[in-house]
Design a protein around this motif. Sequence first.
Motif, mmCIF file in Angstrom:
data_model
loop_
_atom_site.group_PDB
_atom_site.id
_atom_site.type_symbol
_atom_site.label_atom_id
_atom_site.label_comp_id
_atom_site.label_asym_id
_atom_site.label_seq_id
_atom_site.Cartn_x
_atom_site.Cartn_y
_atom_site.Cartn_z
ATOM 1 N N VAL A 68 0.897 -1.320 -0.102
ATOM 2 C CA VAL A 68 -0.094 0.115 0.083
ATOM 3 C C VAL A 68 0.880 1.288 0.050
ATOM 4 O O VAL A 68 1.864 1.212 0.505
ATOM 5 N N VAL A 69 0.459 2.497 -0.578
ATOM 6 C CA VAL A 69 1.137 3.561 -0.636
ATOM 7 C C VAL A 69 0.115 4.493 0.114
ATOM 8 O O VAL A 69 -0.929 4.606 0.001
ATOM 9 N N ILE A 70 0.582 5.127 1.300
ATOM 10 C CA ILE A 70 0.072 5.805 2.069
ATOM 11 C C ILE A 70 0.440 7.406 1.601
ATOM 12 O O ILE A 70 1.359 7.767 1.671
ATOM 13 N N GLY A 71 -0.490 8.014 0.896
ATOM 14 C CA GLY A 71 -0.153 9.103 0.331
ATOM 15 C C GLY A 71 -1.509 10.432 0.525
ATOM 16 O O GLY A 71 -2.226 10.146 1.470
ATOM 17 N N TYR A 72 -1.444 11.273 -0.256
ATOM 18 C CA TYR A 72 -2.541 12.280 -0.091
ATOM 19 C C TYR A 72 -3.319 12.338 -1.391
ATOM 20 O O TYR A 72 -2.846 12.067 -2.643
ATOM 21 N N GLY A 73 -4.755 12.568 -1.282
ATOM 22 C CA GLY A 73 -5.349 12.844 -2.389
ATOM 23 C C GLY A 73 -6.213 14.104 -2.292
ATOM 24 O O GLY A 73 -5.931 14.741 -1.161
ATOM 25 N N ALA A 74 -7.041 14.493 -3.138
ATOM 26 C CA ALA A 74 -7.864 15.763 -3.064
ATOM 27 C C ALA A 74 -9.029 15.816 -2.002
ATOM 28 O O ALA A 74 -9.696 14.595 -1.815
ATOM 29 N N GLY A 75 -9.197 16.819 -1.348
ATOM 30 C CA GLY A 75 -10.339 16.800 -0.285
ATOM 31 C C GLY A 75 -11.413 17.332 -0.739
ATOM 32 O O GLY A 75 -11.634 17.775 -1.790
#
Lengths: 293, 470, 354
Positions: free
Chosen positions: B200-207
């Motif tokens: 898994v990649v723990i990253g950021y997406g759009a809120g």
Amino acid sequence: MPLAEAFPIPNPYQPSLMRIDDFFDETSDVRTLRLRFVDGDEEREFSGWEPGQFGQFTVFGAGESVFALANQPWRPNGNSEDTPIIECTFRAIGKVTHALRDMSEGQVIGFRGPYGNHFPIDDWLGKDLVFIGGGIGMAALRSALLDVIDRKQEFGDVVILNGARSVADMVYTEEMPRWQDVDGVRVVRTVDPGGETEDWDGEVGLLPNVFEGLNLEPDGRIVVACGPPIMLHYLFLSLGKTGYSPEQVVTTLENKMKCGIGHCGRCYVGPFSVCRDGPVVTWAELNELPKDY
Amino acid sequence: MTEANVTVAESGTGSVPEGWQPHIVALVCNWCSYAGADMAGTTRLEYPANVRMVRFPCTGRMSPLMILKAFEQGADGVLVSGCHPGDCHYVQGNLVARRRFTIFRSLMDFIGIDLRRLHFAWVSAAEGHKWARVVSDVTAAVSEAGPLPAFESPEDWDGVELPSVGDGGPQELTADQLDLLRANLRRAASEVLAAKRVGVVIGYGAGSLPGQNVPKLVTDSSACEILDWGHGCVNNLSTYIGDALEHNDRVAVVVKTCDLGAITGLIREDQVRRDQLLLIGMQCPGVHSGSALAAKCLSCSGDPHPICDLVVSVDGVHESCLDPSDAALDMPDARDEQIAYLESLPYAERWRYWQRQFGRCLRCYACRAACPLCYCSSCIADKHRPQWVPTSIDNAGNSTWNIIRAIHLAGRCSGCDECARACPADIRLDLINRKLALEVERQYGRVGLDPEEKSALIDFRMEDSEEFIL
Amino acid sequence: MDRTQWLLTESQLREWVRSLLDAGNSVVAPVEEDGVLLFRPLTSEERAILAPSGKTRWSPKEFLFPRSEPLYRYTLDGGEVEIENPPAPQRPQVLFGVRSCDAGGLLRLDEIFLSGTKDPLYAARRESTTVVSMACAAADPECFCTAVGGSPVGEEGSDLQLVPLEEGWLLRVLTEKGEALFGDVDERWQDAPAAIAKEVEKLERRVAGQIERSPVKQEWSKTLEDGFEHEAWDRLAQHCLGCSVCAYVCPSCSCFDMNHEANAWCGEQCRSWDACTFAIFTHHASGHNPRSTHQERYRQRVLHKFAFKAEDDEPFRCVGCGRCVALCPAGLDIVDTVTAAVAAIREEGADAAR
């Protein structure tokens, strides 16, 4: 200005003071208390309770804890000689129950209640009954089964299945012979495999299995069960297998409760407030609720 | 909120009620100071009777919780007393305690507890005379300080204007550069997932709000398009590592340089192994707090740190596996001036400042939830046997909570500011953490990004400073 | 009752607040504290922020349902126990400048505390409280009142309403309680013309137009309940950190805890805010926890807002203030969650295994 003057609603959170009249140690960590009202007025005004209802018990300095009202229901009958005595059975497991366990005769605790609905005993008239209690779950059944035994002629056969992890953990051992002595009452004691001692003369096995082994025909029978969630889960499987319909099975939900009046929010199972709408539910009603208990 | 918590006058304002006598709680070690006090008694030495003693097995058993409980219950002063260094019945209990109390004392000072209220002493079993003298001195000092100021928010108080943090921060990136970074990040993430280097990649997406980025867990290499990068990437994603490792052998984490201290902390404290992690270090444009750069960014270059496994910059993606000890983080902080300013204020003013901050605390425990290093499965605030942290959401209970949270992170906090960011009441937890970090560094030196180093407060040296100990 | 309405200038409005203070009311209004906009009891009418940019950080519910309060106090004396009631509110209170959504939130609290066994402390405070709401001059990015049946100029829960106009405010009386707040109306106050209603409508259209959320539908409640065990909840709640920002800033969340705060001689049964998002909320002393994961707890909060109704036409327990969206440290968005859950349940069927 005290609250009562400002707004004339009684404070539902204020407990009545009760004195510990007597106590009995059921096991090394389970105790039954007998309580009497300290205040004569509160005693006279007490409206009694029905089997299945519960109370909030306060150890001042430690907090409140919920226990079933465990003795034969007290119903006011106008006879001033007949004063209400409340019994509760609890296991010393948390902060309050340990503090309560440390108290002795003559000491004062708080009580408020009764709360919740009750077992529909009047619907059971003439029927055969099975009470199945797992561990401390027996405490929630005791009031009902004492009431039933007391009026035994109004009911059919009664089987009481008392299960515990081990012989040392079995509650109400002292009084079970008295229950058994009543005509048409059969008491079955069982301990989990490995929990038996050399001189154990009861059954050995998990409650659902022991229940199945009794081969009790579902016809005209009501099952009243209380115990840990995992026991109930397997018991319901057994009940389904042996042909019991969900309407025949009554249990109590034992969610964590604090306020007792449906306000504090923690005992909710979906829209169902256990303290206000429960704790007594049929298996059929339980099936309608989200699996959140 | 109990009635015993009777606090009448403010420190330093002089209005001491007639006949007031200080209440002092002494936490004493069973093996020495308790016996020393006994000796003072049998020797019939006279000393003030304001002290109530609580006996402990060792100063090492005494936690700041117990000192806070004494203050919360209405003590005006606290004395902690144990064996001389080298004499500990348990060999080193008092040496660890010495560090703990050094740091705790500096925090109490910072939040406005007059240090005349808080004393530490080494009193051996033979030192009856010293005990009597210490108690006399402490009683005199607490009397001088007056009654403990009330745990309450000041009314009608204009507040303190802290010096502005100025500006600075990483070089601003253009929209094109940010797009490049995003593309490089997505490529890197997609590759490590496709190559099964991680689960898994723990990253950021759009809120859902303008400019907001939120944590996203991506498990499918084709889904990496949702990964985003920019000013809204505020979260320290290392908070999610523990959960992610329950379902995966190895996880990738998108990290800013300011997130790395927490990860090193997790490794140092055996919460995760380095080989379970694949760190994707990002070139960072700085993150926003409101519409401005967050304070922590002002002294940061935004460059990705070489201890990361992959480094993503505008130029591309590079493998990087330098020895972590080669690269210590050196981050002076724009807020150090604010701390210095607060420290320049009189106690009463500092007390007001922090009581107003703590008074806002809702006890939502967002600070705890957001902190990567608050990983205890059961927090002291949720323990009630005994109830060290009061459940009541008022200034007394809130003060205990906020102080104990900070103390439990002293020497461990990596300064990522997640607690302060998560706080809905804007309590300046960042200042408290930074203050403690400065104090730990001043006393015991810096702990950098090397997981092999020991946290300062579980360590000790015989020669640790103790100038404040009686 | 005839609607009474006036046009007020800023100085008239502040003078009115002054008169409310002088009459012995505790006037609770938005003020700025260390840069945070909060409801606080005013010491002077000058401190009130009449045209705030954005909403207060949390709702004014704490003035009816305090963060912590004693339910009773007791003293212990040689084994004997004496109990006394907590202090009652000493003076009437005016909640001033309450947003429409927050005013609606107070009604949700009423549903809990004034139904069944009435809560006397809440009831006493409610009885002595008058709500002066402030219609919204602009929507914040997180606002979604219109998606849950509210309006930026909604009157629900208000005794009096202020509507910001281009110049000054419209003040209108909505209830008898609101009317009772006036002694003699200042004769310098200008009566508002009936045509002012058009201005209010215009404001409503403009502000509602700034809210881009599509409505949460009543029939979704049933879908959400049917999909209680749907696997989507695992995904939707996986970022929840398990704090209670959402519940504590929420105008309608009302769960609480009760604990004894005590020493050896005295103590109190203290009620404090609590939240279903905390693991210990439902944790039994035995160790059993019906909601042992973040996912189950987050689902509980979402469903308690949007499902689990006693009656089908019962309003949602969410008033759309959006604070939980704006302040969630993990960026969870309750409307997005509900929308996505409903979509997943419909698409994959309610029984998709967890």
